[in-house]
Design an enzyme around this catalytic site. Structure first.
Site, short mmCIF file in Angstrom:
data_model
loop_
_atom_site.label_atom_id
_atom_site.label_comp_id
_atom_site.label_asym_id
_atom_site.label_seq_id
_atom_site.Cartn_x
_atom_site.Cartn_y
_atom_site.Cartn_z
CG HIS A 326 1.37 4.59 1.14
ND1 HIS A 326 1.00 5.72 0.42
CD2 HIS A 326 2.13 4.73 1.90
CE1 HIS A 326 1.64 6.74 1.24
NE2 HIS A 326 2.39 6.02 1.97
N GLY A 327 0.20 1.11 -2.24
CA GLY A 327 0.13 -0.26 -2.32
C GLY A 327 -1.01 -0.52 -3.54
#
Lengths: 471, 334
Positions: A326-327
């Protein structure tokens, strides 16, 4: 290009016109869709289309070689080439700065002074989605689960199909490529349902996420001070609603637009906030990613075939990497770790306690699951650990003298939207929108549609980007 | 589907009629997209062109139509309400080859406030410069498509705050008790802008003293709220001077302009930012032509309806007078 923009309305109108006027053959319509998809992506940053081309060519070549190659060493080499290319793009563009930062911190901790120039790498929109999608093709080819795409055009369109290119659903080759083989045309019902889904998706994004919830979530997470417990909870609940409406909104738009072209994409969300437990949650939230992680990470890591300890390790590792997907930040790793931990605890409890779910304990367990999910959202939304720590301590009412930030109406607004969201999810958990719409009278369906369209227009979203584009 | 589309259209027609009955007219939003169009124009500007940077005073008070009427050439208006000119000037000096004339509007409370890029006087400018650099082709397309819609429908408006009419702004104005005190008085929109970024004060502001009074309350609030902030006089001046030198070295011309203010606001400015401590040293250090409204018969004596800006008619007169002075002094040619 964003679905919630004027440019996209024009773009979609032109695509539908060229698709349905009958002047183009099926092959030419696919060519048109492919060009339109490159335009859709290139209007954001033209040079980054080259990454799409490289991914497409590498995986097309690897797939074709894997289809005929018998030598296991060479087969592995073609698979590694695809993985190296796609994961290499991810490593450089998405994790380059993060890796450098951590390397610098590590080296400095050892007493060596090292200050590299920041790389300032542009994150290509949706890179995590299309690299995972194209990699799944090569991995499936390696395991001989699928046949190779018939033509390069079909494969390129599979990688680039504009409705789901930048934020999913991450579609498997077996579910999408074969749909391109024969001429597709939406039936009148499909076209209408697709338009309705597009409207619902935009309504979720523009009205519910951006207009009703984002302001409160942004104010709370951007406050920069230690907040009162109520404010921290309301901000977190607002974010839980915002991220659901934002992401589910995008997926619903994507499914609707594809359906208007006669192409069927799989569901990506099934009322996740009514989940009872975390296995249930992950079978309802971002389904295309969770099944991807299950098939290409959790099962290869051993899954549940090698004893309980290995299963727990596999679960934790899968969720850690899911968090990192996700990041590029440690806060996302903590988010993934918490979900991994929840899953481990749930599996452990299930092996010890037998519980029959009924409507009364079901809603209690769903609420408990939703509350635990909200704790994880704090790490997902907070940009720094200090913010997350302050938020969590406020949510556990440790900061009694925290700052009050929100007005009564903000609190009321968020509570109403989030409560309705939870109730709707719980009531719909074993049903679907399609079933509901078939039961509703046509006039009611039409009025609901009109109200949503009206609210979308008067909300006038100034083209806020979808949150998941950054992943 | 038909019920949905027809129903939505009926609702939107009713919504448009409702807002028109509330005296709203279709107009453009003074937003990032409009600003970047004009910022882009600087890339093609020649040494004969004039660019204006500053806060709302040079934005309201320098009327582009009148300027063009006087000189034959329309300036590029890059001033932004509520901002300091420092970063806009820095952008022109360091990110372009422009070597014409830059008119810098000096409102002491903003100009000398701070260099911190994320502070309110700089934040908007810095974010617009970033948007100019990052803007995509999709952004350009969306904006071009939005112009005819903004110009045709009153309900299409991105205005925020008390005069906002999009759903979020309307909801933000609902108050059910007050959990957190909000001392800021309502700040109404009191200007209208066109596609050339020519901003004019609304007739209502100039003629309705009660309405103008609501704006005055906002200035008094800002004066009070800003009273604890110590101006970064040295840092802001040095930052500006550095850029002035660079710009002059490549043949550019800088003109400082101090537009009129009146009433309690003027008294506050005289007290907190006395001319001899702020404006005069800036002019001396910059070594550029500078025009303070107090120094010229034709530039003083105006009455600002809300103490800070000129009415549209007065702005025309002020612009014509200033341009004539600049022509006379040889800094502009007809």
């Amino acid at each position: 290009m964003l679905f919630n923009s004027l440019g996209f309305i024009l773009f979609l109108g032109l695509v539908l016109f060229l698709y349905y006027t009958g002047i183009l053959s099926w092959t030419n319509r696919k060519r048109m869709l492919l060009l339109a998809s490159y335009l859709f992506y290139g209007l954001w940053n033209p040079p980054l289309v080259i990454l799409l081309w490289i991914s497409t060519i590498v995986d097309w070549t690897a797939g074709n070689k894997l289809a005929v190659e018998k030598n296991s060493g060479r087969r592995k080499m073609w698979l590694l080439l695809s993985m190296f290319t796609n994961l290499g793009f991810l490593a450089f563009f998405k994790y380059g700065d993060f890796l450098l930062e951590n390397f610098t911190t590590g080296v400095n901790a050892l007493g060596m002074t090292y200050e590299p120039q920041p790389m300032d790498i542009i994150l290509p929109m949706g890179i995590s989605f299309y690299t995972f999608q194209t990699m799944s093709y090569t991995i499936d080819m390696y395991y001989q689960r699928i046949k190779p795409a018939r033509t390069f055009l079909d494969f390129a369109l599979y990688v680039t199909f504009f409705p789901q290119l930048v934020a999913g659903p991450i579609v498997r080759a077996k579910d999408l490529i074969s749909q391109f083989y024969d001429e597709k045309k939406a039936t009148a019902n499909q076209f209408m349902w697709g338009s309705f889904l597009l409207t619902i998706g935009l309504f979720q994004k523009v009205v519910l996420a951006d207009t009703l919830l984002s302001g409160t979530a942004d104010a709370v997470f951007g406050a920069g001070v230690v907040l009162n417990g109520l404010d921290a909870w309301i901000g977190t609940l607002a974010f839980s609603g915002q991220i659901f409406f934002d992401f589910a909104g995008y997926s619903t738009c994507a499914i609707g637009i594809a359906l208007m072209l006669g192409i069927i994409l799989p569901d990506n969300f099934k009322y996740p906030y009514a989940a009872i437990g975390f296995s249930d949650l992950w079978s309802r939230w971002h389904i295309s990613l969770s099944t991807w992680l299950r098939d290409y990470l959790y099962i290869p890591l051993g899954g549940n075939k090698n004893g309980i300890t290995r299963m727990y390790v596999a679960l934790i590792l899968t969720m850690l990497l899911g968090g990192l997907w996700h990041g590029a930040a440690w806060t996302f790793v903590v988010w993934g770790a918490l979900h991994g931990l929840y899953l481990v605890v749930e599996r452990f409890l299930r092996s010890k306690v037998r519980l029959k779910i009924n409507p009364i304990n079901g809603i209690f367990l769903a609420l408990l699951t939703y509350t635990c999910v909200n704790i994880t959202w704090v790490f997902f939304r907070a940009r720094e650990f200090e913010t997350a720590r302050n938020m969590i301590s406020s949510m556990f009412f440790i900061n009694n003298d925290g700052v009050k930030l929100l007005q009564y109406f903000d609190i009321f607004k968020v509570m109403v939207v989030v409560s309705l969201l939870f109730i709707c999810h719980y009531l719909m958990r074993n049903s679907s929108l399609k079933e509901l719409s078939l039961k509703a009278p046509a006039w009611l369906f039409g009025v609901g549609w009109a109200i949503m369209l009206f609210l979308i227009v008067i909300s006038q979203g100034s083209g806020q980007q979808f949150i998941y584009f950054q992943f | 589907m038909i019920i949905g589309i027809v129903g939505a259209l009926i609702g939107l027609v009713a919504w448009e009629i409702y807002w028109r009955n509330h005296n709203l007219v279709p107009d453009l939003d003074d937003d990032d997209d409009l600003w970047v169009i004009h910022r882009e124009a600087v890339e093609d500007a020649t040494e004969d062109d004039v660019v204006i940077v500053g806060s709302s005073r040079v934005y309201f008070d320098l009327q582009l139509d009148k300027w063009e009427e006087e000189t034959g050439k329309r300036p590029i208006q890059l001033a932004i309400e509520g901002t300091s000119p420092l970063y806009a000037f820095d952008d022109l000096v360091n990110n372009t080859d422009f070597n014409g004339t830059i008119v810098v509007g000096v409102t002491a409370g903003l100009f000398f406030s701070t260099l911190f890029p994320e502070a309110p006087p700089n934040e908007k400018v810095v974010s617009r410069i970033k948007y100019y650099e990052d803007r995509t082709y999709a952004d350009r397309l969306n904006y071009n498509l939005s112009i005819p819609l903004q110009s045709s429908f009153a309900f299409i408006s991105d205005v925020s705050g008390v005069d906002g009419i999009k759903l979020k702004a309307l909801l933000d104005e609902i108050e059910v008790g007050q959990r957190v005190p909000d001392p800021m008085p309502p700040f109404h929109k009191f200007s209208e802008v066109d596609i050339n970024r020519n901003l004019r004060m609304t007739t209502r502001t100039a003629t309705d003293t009660a309405f103008a009074g609501t704006i005055k309350k906002v200035w008094l609030f800002f004066n009070q709220a800003g009273s604890e902030n110590v101006p970064e006089k040295e840092a802001t001046t040095n930052f500006f001077i550095e850029n002035v030198k660079k710009f002059k070295n490549r043949g550019g011309e800088v003109i400082l302009v101090r537009c009129p203010s009146t009433g309690e606001l003027r008294e506050h400015e005289n007290q907190v930012f006395p001319r001899n401590e702020f404006w005069d040293p800036l002019v001396e250090k910059s070594d550029v032509p500078a025009y303070h409204f107090e120094d010229y018969e034709s530039l003083r004596g105006f009455d600002c309806p809300e103490w800070s800006h000129l009415s549209a008619e007065d702005a025309d007169i002020f612009t014509a007078s200033l341009v004539r002075i600049l022509v006379k002094d040889g800094y502009l040619s007809k």
